[in-house]
Every structure is written in C-alpha cells, then in structure tokens.
Scaffold this active site. Structure first.
Site, PDB file in Angstrom:
ATOM      1  N   ASP A  31      -1.212  -3.457   6.625  1.00 22.48           N
ATOM      2  CA  ASP A  31      -0.287  -4.114   7.473  1.00 22.48           C
ATOM      3  C   ASP A  31      -0.240  -5.296   7.632  1.00 22.48           C
ATOM      4  O   ASP A  31      -1.014  -5.564   6.087  1.00 22.48           O
ATOM      5  CB  ASP A  31      -1.499  -3.365   8.674  1.00 22.48           C
ATOM      6  CG  ASP A  31      -1.277  -1.776   9.134  1.00 22.48           C
ATOM      7  OD1 ASP A  31      -0.263  -2.051   9.021  1.00 22.48           O
ATOM      8  OD2 ASP A  31      -2.151  -1.896   9.046  1.00 22.48           O
ATOM      9  N   ASP A  39       4.756  -2.538   8.006  1.00 19.82           N
ATOM     10  CA  ASP A  39       3.580  -1.680   9.656  1.00 19.82           C
ATOM     11  C   ASP A  39       3.549  -2.641  10.432  1.00 19.82           C
ATOM     12  O   ASP A  39       4.460  -3.253  10.631  1.00 19.82           O
ATOM     13  CB  ASP A  39       2.731  -0.960   7.955  1.00 19.82           C
ATOM     14  CG  ASP A  39       2.155  -0.325   8.300  1.00 19.82           C
ATOM     15  OD1 ASP A  39       2.375   0.651   9.252  1.00 19.82           O
ATOM     16  OD2 ASP A  39       1.827   0.658   7.493  1.00 19.82           O
ATOM     17  N   ASP A  81      -3.408  -3.832  12.963  1.00 19.05           N
ATOM     18  CA  ASP A  81      -3.742  -2.990  13.594  1.00 19.05           C
ATOM     19  C   ASP A  81      -5.315  -2.863  13.485  1.00 19.05           C
ATOM     20  O   ASP A  81      -5.824  -3.243  12.600  1.00 19.05           O
ATOM     21  CB  ASP A  81      -3.102  -1.834  12.837  1.00 19.05           C
ATOM     22  CG  ASP A  81      -1.530  -1.373  13.125  1.00 19.05           C
ATOM     23  OD1 ASP A  81      -1.102  -2.240  13.616  1.00 19.05           O
ATOM     24  OD2 ASP A  81      -1.209  -0.349  12.345  1.00 19.05           O
ATOM     25  N   ARG A  83       4.958  -0.765  20.112  1.00 17.93           N
ATOM     26  CA  ARG A  83       4.058  -1.145  20.107  1.00 17.93           C
ATOM     27  C   ARG A  83       2.990  -2.553  20.298  1.00 17.93           C
ATOM     28  O   ARG A  83       2.596  -3.000  19.543  1.00 17.93           O
ATOM     29  CB  ARG A  83       2.930  -0.962  18.507  1.00 17.93           C
ATOM     30  CG  ARG A  83       3.182   0.140  18.049  1.00 17.93           C
ATOM     31  CD  ARG A  83       3.225   0.977  17.180  1.00 17.93           C
ATOM     32  NE  ARG A  83       3.225   1.837  16.220  1.00 17.93           N
ATOM     33  CZ  ARG A  83       2.789   2.631  14.843  1.00 17.93           C
ATOM     34  NH1 ARG A  83       2.694   1.224  14.239  1.00 17.93           N
ATOM     35  NH2 ARG A  83       3.734   3.638  14.590  1.00 17.93           N
TER      36      ARG A  83
END
Ligand SMILES: *[C@@H]1O[C@H](CO)[C@@H](O)[C@H](O)[C@H]1NC(C)=O
Ligand SMILES: *[C@@H]1O[C@H](CO)[C@@H](O)[C@H](O)[C@H]1NC(C)=O
Ligand SMILES: *[C@@H]1O[C@H](CO)[C@@H](O)[C@H](O)[C@H]1NC(C)=O
Ligand SMILES: *[C@@H]1O[C@H](CO)[C@@H](O)[C@H](O)[C@H]1NC(C)=O
Length: 337
Positions: free
Chosen positions: A127, A156, A160, A213
């Site tokens: 990430d 990614d 996160d 997301r």
C-alpha cells in the site's frame, strides 16, 4: 503601507517559527476520531525538535524511535524499502509537497503519527500507506495516484488500516487514478482482533477516477462526510462483516457506480485476479445522516445500524458547496510547511 506589509510578513514568519508544523492548524484543524477519542488528540511530533530531510538516509534515520519529532520532507524520495515510522512523529512535505515513490510508508505497532503534504505515487511493493496495530493517526492534505489502466491488482491500497488500529482521521486528501483506495480491516479471519476498533473519520477527501474501496470496512466504525467522488467506477463506500458507517453530506459525480453498499458480497471488480466470482461475507450496516447527493450512483442498504451520530463536534459543509470546496482545498500545497 510598505511598513505594514513588512510587519504582516514578519508576524507570519514568527507565528510559523513558533509553532513549527502547526502554522496552518487554524485553517484546517484536526476533526473527528483522530482528535476526539478516549486516549487523546493526535499531535504527532509536537513538542519535539524539527528536522528537515532531503535524502532517503536522513528520512530513514529521522522516523526512528518514539521521541517526538517534526520531520520536514524536501524533494523526492525513491524509497528502496518501506519506511517504518515510529510513534510521535509528524511527516510534513515542504512547499508544494514532497514526493514518495517505489516503496510506501508503514505505521505499525505505535501511536500518534501525522502525515501531511506528501505525494505518494506508483508504489509497487504494497500500500501507499499501511496503518497497522496503531492508534491516533492523521492523514491530511496528501495526494495519492498511480494508473488505473493497469487493473486492480497491479497496485495495492492507497491508505489501508488494519489490525485493530483506531482513532484515525483521513482528511482533505486527493486520491486519483488508482483502483483500490482504502481498505479497513483486511481479513475476514481477523474478526476477533479488529472488532470494536477501526474508528475512522473520512472527510473532505477528493476521490477521482478510482475503482473500489472508498472506503471498504469490516468490523469497525467509519464516519464518512463531505467527500467528493468523481468517476468512482465500481463501488465507493462498502460496509461489510458487521461494520458500521455513518454517511452524510457526500457528493457523487461523473461515471460513478455504486455509492454505498452494505451487501456482504465483495464484488468481482474488487480483485478479479484473486477472486473472480467475488467473496461472500456477511452484511454490514449503514446510517445516513445529513443528506447526500448520490448523483448518478446507486445505493444498497440492507441493514440500518446504530451509528446514528458522531461522538464529537464537526462542521458540515452545506451540500451545495461540497464539490467546489473539496476541489479547492484537497491535496498538496494548501498547508504552509
Ligand atoms: C511516544 O510514544 C510512545 C508509544 O510508542 C509513548 O509511550 C510515549 O509516551 C510517547 N512519548 C511522548 C514524549 O509523548
Ligand atoms: C520516482 O521519482 C523519481 C525522482 O526521484 C522519478 O525519476 C521517477 O520517474 C519517479 N517514478 C514514478 C513512477 O513516479
Ligand atoms: C501491537 O503493538 C504493541 C505496541 O504498541 C505491541 O506491544 C504488540 O505486540 C503489537 N501487537 C501485535 C499483534 O503485533
Ligand atoms: C443488494 O442487496 C441484496 C441483498 O439484500 C442483493 O440481493 C442484491 O443483489 C444487491 N444489489 C446489488 C446491485 O448488489
């Protein structure tokens, strides 16, 4: 006249020196779970010394340890490995923002970290920012971007947040041209660790040309207000596995697919290379606060939850001003460092 201008410039300089890294905290104050929570406001390196770094070696050195430190990042940093940031640190990009590429930033097993005015792009190892087993983080006024044409699994996540992390605010960031933006709780199998944590406020972020997301949460609570979504192609806010979201004052524009869903299915567009048919989880919950402008996007609320009111003070931008205000204030070069 001339004297007055000098005087003003001088007092500005003094104000900035006296409060390094906090010169613009009046304009964009910390709001939400990163500020108001049971363990204390996120202050980063406040009270510590200020260092300016312009090489990877200096940066890697400066982020170590737990003593408070304000780190001003100047220029570009091609990180050879992930940057592991210790507790009580502020990372502040100088001027129009500092650039991070190649490897991203990990904030793990700690507390009290601020990240502002960084452009984190094209991170291939993981990430852009991973926040793991960490409390009190403020991710503010950054830009995150890569290349959405490479598909969902080339890069990614952007931010996160995992392993029982808690009391976090993600504000005024510009997320664009990237597939998977912000996953909260990354494994169905970590229910026992994550459950009851993951309190995150997302406000005044600008998402443009993204896939999924925005954010997607399991097991926690997220307050999502006054964000602008433009061309958020597949699914923006996803609340699943008993997660709770409070969603208000957001605006959706352009070619945006699903604005909000609590239906447990992790859609195939999310990661087709690893789960071509989607993954089945149990549903989440959603509550709607102040009115949203869904624009062209759809919503699918299967369960209304108990997160009806944020437990802190915040000011909602009037819905009609959200698009203009978010575009004007999100991203790099808006804070003075
Ligand atoms: C810095 O962080 C640690 C936790 O990692 C904490 O215990 C400590 O009190 C902090 N130090 C200061 C001076 O705030
Ligand atoms: C990463 O930054 C360097 C400058 O430090 C630049 O030459 C390179 O093109 C950048 N790569 C990407 C993918 O942005
Ligand atoms: C989480 O972080 C704390 C330090 O804050 C550490 O003591 C603990 O071992 C970490 N837990 C895991 C599962 O890594
Ligand atoms: C919405 O949720 C229901 C389950 O309650 C599901 O059957 C339906 O397929 C969902 N719609 C979409 C578009 O995902």
């Amino acid at each position: 006249m001339r004297f007055d201008i000098l005087f003003v410039l001088q007092s500005l300089a003094i104000a900035t020196l006296a409060r390094p890294g906090w010169g613009s905290s009046e304009k964009y104050p910390l709001v939400g779970f990163g500020k108001d929570n049971p363990i204390g406001e996120t202050t980063g390196g406040k009270g510590g010394c200020t260092v300016t770094v312009s090489t990877v070696a200096q940066l890697e050195e400066a982020v170590q340890g737990t003593e408070p430190r304000i780190i001003r990042l100047k220029g570009s940093f091609d990180l050879p490995k992930r940057l592991a940031v210790g507790s009580n640190k502020s990372l502040l990009g100088v001027g129009k923002g500092a650039k991070i590429n190649k490897s991203g930033i990990t904030i793990a097993h700690g507390t009290n970290v601020i990240v502002r005015n960084l452009h984190i792009s094209h991170i291939l190892d993981d990430d852009c920012i991973t926040i793991s087993n960490t409390t009190r983080v403020w991710i503010d006024h950054n830009e995150f971007s890569s290349d959405i044409s490479m598909g969902p699994d080339e890069y990614d996540g952007q931010v996160d947040i995992i392993r029982a992390s808690d009391w976090i605010t993600v504000s005024h960031n510009y997320f664009h041209d990237h597939w998977k933006s912000s996953l909260v709780g990354n494994e169905d199998s970590f229910r026992d660790i994550d459950f009851g944590h993951l309190h995150i406020t997302y406000h005044h972020n600008y998402w443009r040309n993204e896939g999924t997301r925005g954010p997607a949460g399991r097991f926690g609570h997220q307050h999502v207000f006054n964000n602008l979504y433009e061309d958020f192609l597949y699914q923006a806010i996803h609340s699943r596995s008993d997660n709770q979201v409070l969603v208000e004052g957001n605006v959706f524009r352009g070619n945006s697919g699903e604005a909000l869903s609590t239906y447990g299915l992790v859609i195939p567009e999310d990661s087709p290379n690893t789960s071509p048919d989607g993954d089945w989880e149990i549903d989440g919950f959603a509550n709607l606060g102040a009115r949203n402008d869904w624009g062209p996007a759809t919503i699918n609320i299967t369960q209304v939850g108990t997160f009806t009111k944020a437990p802190y003070k915040y000011k909602l931008t009037p819905l009609r001003n959200v698009e203009k205000e978010v575009k004007k204030h999100a991203g790099l070069g808006k804070i003075s460092v």
